[in-house]
Scaffold this motif. Sequence first.
Motif, PDB file in Angstrom:
ATOM      1  N   LEU A  63      37.855  44.555  57.985  1.00 42.05           N
ATOM      2  CA  LEU A  63      38.625  44.746  56.755  1.00 42.05           C
ATOM      3  C   LEU A  63      38.202  43.751  55.676  1.00 42.05           C
ATOM      4  O   LEU A  63      38.086  44.099  54.497  1.00 42.05           O
ATOM      5  CB  LEU A  63      40.119  44.596  57.042  1.00 42.05           C
ATOM      6  N   LEU A  64      37.948  42.512  56.079  1.00 45.91           N
ATOM      7  CA  LEU A  64      37.512  41.501  55.111  1.00 45.91           C
ATOM      8  C   LEU A  64      36.115  41.813  54.587  1.00 45.91           C
ATOM      9  O   LEU A  64      35.834  41.641  53.394  1.00 45.91           O
ATOM     10  CB  LEU A  64      37.523  40.116  55.762  1.00 45.91           C
ATOM     11  N   LEU A  65      35.240  42.281  55.480  1.00 47.35           N
ATOM     12  CA  LEU A  65      33.879  42.588  55.065  1.00 47.35           C
ATOM     13  C   LEU A  65      33.818  43.810  54.152  1.00 47.35           C
ATOM     14  O   LEU A  65      32.919  43.920  53.313  1.00 47.35           O
ATOM     15  CB  LEU A  65      32.990  42.791  56.290  1.00 47.35           C
ATOM     16  N   GLU A  66      34.761  44.717  54.316  1.00 46.47           N
ATOM     17  CA  GLU A  66      34.848  45.820  53.360  1.00 46.47           C
ATOM     18  C   GLU A  66      35.039  45.279  51.949  1.00 46.47           C
ATOM     19  O   GLU A  66      34.430  45.772  50.991  1.00 46.47           O
ATOM     20  CB  GLU A  66      36.011  46.748  53.718  1.00 46.47           C
ATOM     21  N   GLU A  67      35.898  44.287  51.818  1.00 48.36           N
ATOM     22  CA  GLU A  67      36.155  43.721  50.489  1.00 48.36           C
ATOM     23  C   GLU A  67      34.930  42.991  49.964  1.00 48.36           C
ATOM     24  O   GLU A  67      34.644  43.046  48.765  1.00 48.36           O
ATOM     25  CB  GLU A  67      37.362  42.772  50.558  1.00 48.36           C
ATOM     26  N   GLN A  68      34.198  42.320  50.836  1.00 53.42           N
ATOM     27  CA  GLN A  68      32.957  41.697  50.396  1.00 53.42           C
ATOM     28  C   GLN A  68      31.964  42.753  49.931  1.00 53.42           C
ATOM     29  O   GLN A  68      31.319  42.612  48.889  1.00 53.42           O
ATOM     30  CB  GLN A  68      32.321  40.871  51.521  1.00 53.42           C
TER      31      GLN A  68
END
Length: 344
Positions: A63-68
């Motif tokens: 989920l965090l890497l999606e935002e990156q």
Amino acid sequence: MDFTPTEEQTAAQGLAARIFGDLSTHDRLVAAGTGTDAGLWKELCAAGLPGAVEEIGLLGLVLLLEEQGRTTAQVPFASSCVYGLLAVAGHGTDEQRERLLPPFRDGTAVAAGAFPAGGSVRARPEGGLSGTVPLVPWLREATHVLVAAADRSLWIVRTADAGVLTEPVETTAPWSAGRLVLDGAPGERLGGARAYEEVLATARTAFAGLQAGVCAGSVARAVEHTGTREQFGRPLSTKQGVLLRAADAHMDTEAIRVTAYEAAWLHDRSLPRAAQALTAAWWASEAGKRVVHAAQHLHGGTGADLDHPVHRHFLWGRQLDAYLGCGSEVLQELGGLLVEEGSR
């Protein structure tokens, strides 16, 4: 399966979205060139996001890497979390965890991964590692490298040690990559016989999540452009060909996302996930390539501008297409795995 994020995962994702959205701007990306945005990395670490990955699991990291990926933020977030934090937490000894995890949590240490295996790196009988890895993403920022030797053993190497040479390499995407040359370099063994396969599956899942974000950001830019750009008095988005192309790109993006979620969900529950990680990697490669091409084409002549933000998504999407195995390689590996499982 229920991929609904927990309260902690939702909070971490919201925080990441705000930091990436505020700081990973086009002007800052241009200023960073091919290097890391040190200020952004400092903010992410000050917010405790790298350390939070231990609590929110691989699904939380996805989920965090999606935002990156949405902002193509130039920080070694995926690399350090996968090859440093999660690798040591999952396969390190008690002593290794106590010594290595704190600096990975606060960002004072950064990990890169010399993956996949199959190169020339070997452990010498007299001690030390020797060999060359032509391309290691984020190597120029790394304090540690998780090296996969030819026999698939894993070794933690400090980039500052004697016998370790790093040379800058430019890649399609601006990932601060380098060439790693080891000549009797000291390394400490990480994990046992299954560690390589498990870390590789984790990496494929995490980078599929990053690709989902890259594609989502690329499609969002295409939607904005075609909704405001007019041709013959009508927005481009009203044309059936444009609508169909954008719809296909959206569905491909969702396929990347859901397969990455499934593989991460299984990982967090310690369930078999090798086939699911390969499936996510295949979608990230094949569908990711289609999406970033479609988004650039939907920008028309603007998409040919190398300085336009959509081109950055194109570069990231193509780099992720090949990283950790292109679609045909991954599909062959998946087929072999399914045959092996069917014969048991």
